[in-house]
Design an enzyme around this catalytic site. Structure first.
Site, mmCIF file in Angstrom:
data_model
loop_
_atom_site.group_PDB
_atom_site.id
_atom_site.type_symbol
_atom_site.label_atom_id
_atom_site.label_comp_id
_atom_site.label_asym_id
_atom_site.label_seq_id
_atom_site.Cartn_x
_atom_site.Cartn_y
_atom_site.Cartn_z
ATOM 1 C CD1 TRP A 102 -37.520 5.930 -0.849
ATOM 2 C CD2 TRP A 102 -36.995 5.567 -3.108
ATOM 3 N NE1 TRP A 102 -36.386 5.715 -0.705
ATOM 4 C CE2 TRP A 102 -35.938 5.500 -1.985
ATOM 5 C CE3 TRP A 102 -36.883 5.137 -4.278
ATOM 6 C CZ2 TRP A 102 -34.676 5.030 -2.554
ATOM 7 C CZ3 TRP A 102 -35.572 4.882 -4.745
ATOM 8 C CH2 TRP A 102 -34.556 4.397 -4.066
ATOM 9 N NE ARG A 103 -45.954 2.096 -5.623
ATOM 10 C CZ ARG A 103 -46.508 1.344 -6.497
ATOM 11 N NH1 ARG A 103 -45.847 0.081 -6.494
ATOM 12 N NH2 ARG A 103 -47.165 1.634 -7.335
ATOM 13 C CE LYS A 225 -52.661 -9.786 -19.289
ATOM 14 N NZ LYS A 225 -52.340 -8.615 -18.443
ATOM 15 C CG ASP A 258 -48.124 -2.590 -17.841
ATOM 16 O OD1 ASP A 258 -49.078 -3.333 -17.217
ATOM 17 O OD2 ASP A 258 -47.235 -1.972 -17.306
#
Ligand code: ADP
Length: 299
Positions: A102-103, A225, A258
């Site tokens: 929910w953004r 990566k 991250d």
């Protein structure tokens, strides 16, 4: 003494506990995870700021307190009283994690609304860090504001560090995502993609193809990566492979990329050679994936 500004969205995370139906509240988000690890790795002489927009409600106040407590600089964070912060829920289905978000109306979507705020945030910065998720949540004109401010920082000698973090679900179509990602890589000094995502969305056959594509766009350094595989870097036109750190027991790969970025960047900020910075990133990521959750204590 350096100052690094990480830019993006931090969300409330509701994660399942051992008690069925009960959830634990936490805070996470790609750029915030990197800022959090960077803060833990660097000495107090290095400043690490987080820049976002929050609401005026109690959830936003709790998030701000969390960021401050983590030692991150929060002075420039913008407050929008008519909005709140984004939230996601993790659910376990036969051991598989699934995510609901929910953004859509989160305050962070307005973080690049105001040019003068962005200029003030980046004024004395040595490093700025942002991602494809930072871009994806912004309206198109605000992506241009953010890039303009980053270009100005690069012209002053600042380093612009970008993780493409491809998330097609956040974009209106994959071509828009590809165009915006390439335009952002072109203004960055360091690009830190994950090969698996890039292979899917840019058809890169191998990590080298990912690296040279971003180098051709204008990035000075590209660090690719590659999950459990060997990583590839190109730096000023020079390509090199790097062995992965072997991990026996992968528990949860949340925030692998991250944390790698934070380990890499902390070493780069301390002027370590590229191969040492890659090793430092891989070592931190290997530790993080052997524990549950995005934020794993460093000690
Ligand atoms: P992301 O999490 O962004 O999709 P990757 O899966 O490429 O990115 O992982 C980021 C880094 O985390 C890798 O470059 C590597 O250093 C480390 N890593 C991830 N998975 C493994 C693994 N199974 N074994 C060892 N290292 C890993």
């Amino acid at each position: 003494m350096t100052r690094t500004v990480c830019i993006g969205e931090c969300m409330i995370e509701m994660a399942p506990t051992d008690i069925t139906g009960q959830f634990q509240m936490g805070f996470a988000g790609d750029t915030m995870n990197t800022a959090w690890y960077l803060r833990g790795l660097l000495g107090a002489e290095h400043q690490v700021d987080y820049f976002t927009a929050l609401g005026g409600d109690s959830a936003s106040r709790q998030m701000l307190a969390f960021l401050r407590q983590a030692g991150l600089g929060v002075d420039h964070i913008v407050q929008r009283n008519d909005r709140s912060v984004g939230l996601y829920l993790i659910q376990l289905d036969n051991g598989e994690r699934s995510f609901s978000y929910w953004r859509g109306q989160s305050a962070a979507r307005t973080l690049a609304q105001d040019n003068t705020v962005l200029e003030a945030v980046l004024k004395d910065a040595d490093y700025a860090y942002f991602s494809g998720i930072t871009l994806a949540i912004l309206p198109p004109q605000d992506r241009a504001h953010l890039r303009d401010a980053l270009v100005a920082l690069r012209a002053r000698g600042g380093q612009i560090v970008f993780d493409p973090n491809l998330r097609p679900a956040l974009w209106s179509d994959p071509q828009e995502m590809r165009d915006e990602i390439m335009a952002s890589a072109a203004i960055s000094t360091m690009v830190m993609p994950s090969h698996e995502d890039e292979a899917t969305w840019f058809n890169d056959r191998a990590p080298e193809a990912t690296a040279w594509r971003y180098a051709a766009a204008g990035a000075q350094t590209v660090v690719v990566k590659n999950g459990a595989g060997a990583m590839f870097t190109c730096d000023g036109g020079h390509g090199a492979w790097h062995d992965p750190v072997a991990v026996k027991d992968v528990v949860d790969t949340t925030a692998a990329g991250d944390s790698f970025n934070a380990g890499f960047l902390a070493a780069a900020i301390r002027s370590a050679p590229l191969s040492e910075a890659v090793r430092s990133g891989a070592q931190l990521a290997s530790k993080v994936i052997q524990s549950r959750g995005a934020l794993v204590a460093l000690s």
